[in-house]
Design a protein around this motif. Structure first.
Motif, mmCIF file in Angstrom:
data_model
loop_
_atom_site.group_PDB
_atom_site.id
_atom_site.type_symbol
_atom_site.label_atom_id
_atom_site.label_comp_id
_atom_site.label_asym_id
_atom_site.label_seq_id
_atom_site.Cartn_x
_atom_site.Cartn_y
_atom_site.Cartn_z
ATOM 1 N N GLN A 69 32.694 29.625 40.609
ATOM 2 C CA GLN A 69 32.716 30.563 41.724
ATOM 3 C C GLN A 69 31.432 31.391 41.765
ATOM 4 O O GLN A 69 30.781 31.506 42.792
ATOM 5 C CB GLN A 69 33.930 31.493 41.608
ATOM 6 N N LYS A 197 40.829 34.551 35.697
ATOM 7 C CA LYS A 197 39.458 34.313 36.155
ATOM 8 C C LYS A 197 38.520 34.662 35.000
ATOM 9 O O LYS A 197 38.400 35.822 34.621
ATOM 10 C CB LYS A 197 39.156 35.166 37.388
ATOM 11 N N GLU A 225 39.980 30.052 37.057
ATOM 12 C CA GLU A 225 38.630 30.001 37.625
ATOM 13 C C GLU A 225 37.624 30.269 36.517
ATOM 14 O O GLU A 225 37.882 31.044 35.603
ATOM 15 C CB GLU A 225 38.519 31.067 38.718
ATOM 16 N N ASN A 227 33.589 31.402 35.876
ATOM 17 C CA ASN A 227 32.342 31.964 36.361
ATOM 18 C C ASN A 227 31.374 32.030 35.195
ATOM 19 O O ASN A 227 31.801 32.025 34.036
ATOM 20 C CB ASN A 227 32.559 33.383 36.925
#
Length: 234
Positions: A69, A197, A225, A227
Motif C-alpha cells: 500500500q 496493517k 496489509e 507497507n
C-alpha cells in the motif's frame, strides 16, 4: 544540582569530551544530538510520503511481485554522502542511537502528513541470530523504535525470524538477491499480525528483494496489509 550549575557542568564536559556529528564529523554545538543542524538541513530527503501511492517511484520495485500500500523511505542513499555516513555509524560503529533518531524524525514527519492511522504494528526485518551476535544488535530495531515512539504505535521484533544465514546482498543482481532470501523468513508469532496493517522496516531499500520476501511471508501468515518504510533508498 541547580539548573544553571548543571548546564555549566554539561558545557565543561563537552569541552573535555566533545561530541561529533555522525554525518560530517564536525563538533556538535550545545543542544545538537548526533547530527548537526547544517547536516540535518542538507540531508537528501525523498519526500515520497507526499506522493500518492500510484505515483511513488519506490512502489515500482514491487509492482507485480507483492502488493504494497505504502512504500516509504526517509532519505536517498548517495555513496560517500551524509546518508552513507549515518548508516555506517549505525551498522558498523555501534551508534544505535542514529537509527532511533532518524526513526523519530521520520515518524514525526509521517504523523504530520496523516500516516499515524495507516499502520497498526511496526515490524523490523530480522537479522540471522549469528549476524546479530556478531553485530550485537539489529539496526532495523533501532529505526523501528524511533518510528514507533513518534507515531504512537506498537512495534515487535518477535514476529519475523530469519531461518538461514545468507551471504551479503551488496554485489548481487536482483535475481541473485531474490534467490538469496526467497525462503529464509518465517513468522514466529502469527497471532500478533492477524488482520493487521503492518509497517515493515529496514535500513535500506535497493532492489526490494529482502522486503519482498518478508512481505510475502507476512501476507501468507494472515496480515491484512503490508507497507514498507526504510531509512534510505538506493
Amino acid at each position: 544540582m541547580p539548573a544553571a550549575l548543571k548546564n555549566i557542568f554539561s558545557d565543561f564536559l563537552m569541552l573535555l569530551f566533545p561530541e561529533f556529528c555522525q554525518a560530517c564529523e564536525r563538533t556538535l554545538a550545545t543542544g545538537e544530538e548526533l547530527v548537526c543542524t547544517h547536516c540535518r538541513l542538507k540531508l537528501p530527503y525523498t519526500n515520497v510520503h507526499l506522493q500518492p501511492p500510484e505515483l511513488n517511484p519506490l512502489s515500482v520495485r514491487f509492482f507485480g511481485k507483492v502488493p504494497m500500500q505504502h512504500v516509504l523511505a526517509y532519505l536517498y542513499f548517495n555513496r560517500a554522502g551524509r546518508t552513507q555516513r549515518l548508516l555506517h555509524a549505525l551498522k558498523y560503529r555501534g551508534v544505535q542511537e542514529v537509527g532511533e533518531l532518524l526513526g523519530s524524525w521520520y515518524g514525526h514527519t509521517l504523523r504530520e502528513s496523516g500516516y499515524a492511522q495507516a499502520f497498526e504494528l511496526i515490524v523490523p526485518v530480522p537479522l540471522h541470530a549469528r549476524k546479530r551476535r556478531q553485530r550485537g544488535y539489529n539496526q532495523s530495531d533501532s529505526f523501528a523504535m524511533g518510528l514507533a515512539a513518534a507515531l504512537d504505535l506498537p512495534w515487535s521484533n518477535q514476529v519475523l525470524k530469519r531461518t538461514q544465514y545468507t551471504s551479503s546482498q551488496t554485489h548481487k543482481s536482483r535475481p541473485e538477491r531474490w534467490e538469496n532470501v526467497a525462503e529464509v523468513f518465517q513468522v514466529i508469532s502469527p497471532g500478533l499480525i492477524q488482520n493487521k496493517k503492518i509497517l515493515l522496516v529496514d535500513d535500506v531499500i535497493t532492489t526490494g528483494a529482502t522486503l519482498e520476501a518478508c512481505g510475502l511471508t507476512l501476507l501468507k501468515a494472515g496480515c491484512a496489509e503490508v507497507n514498507v518504510c526504510t531509512i534510505a533508498a538506493a
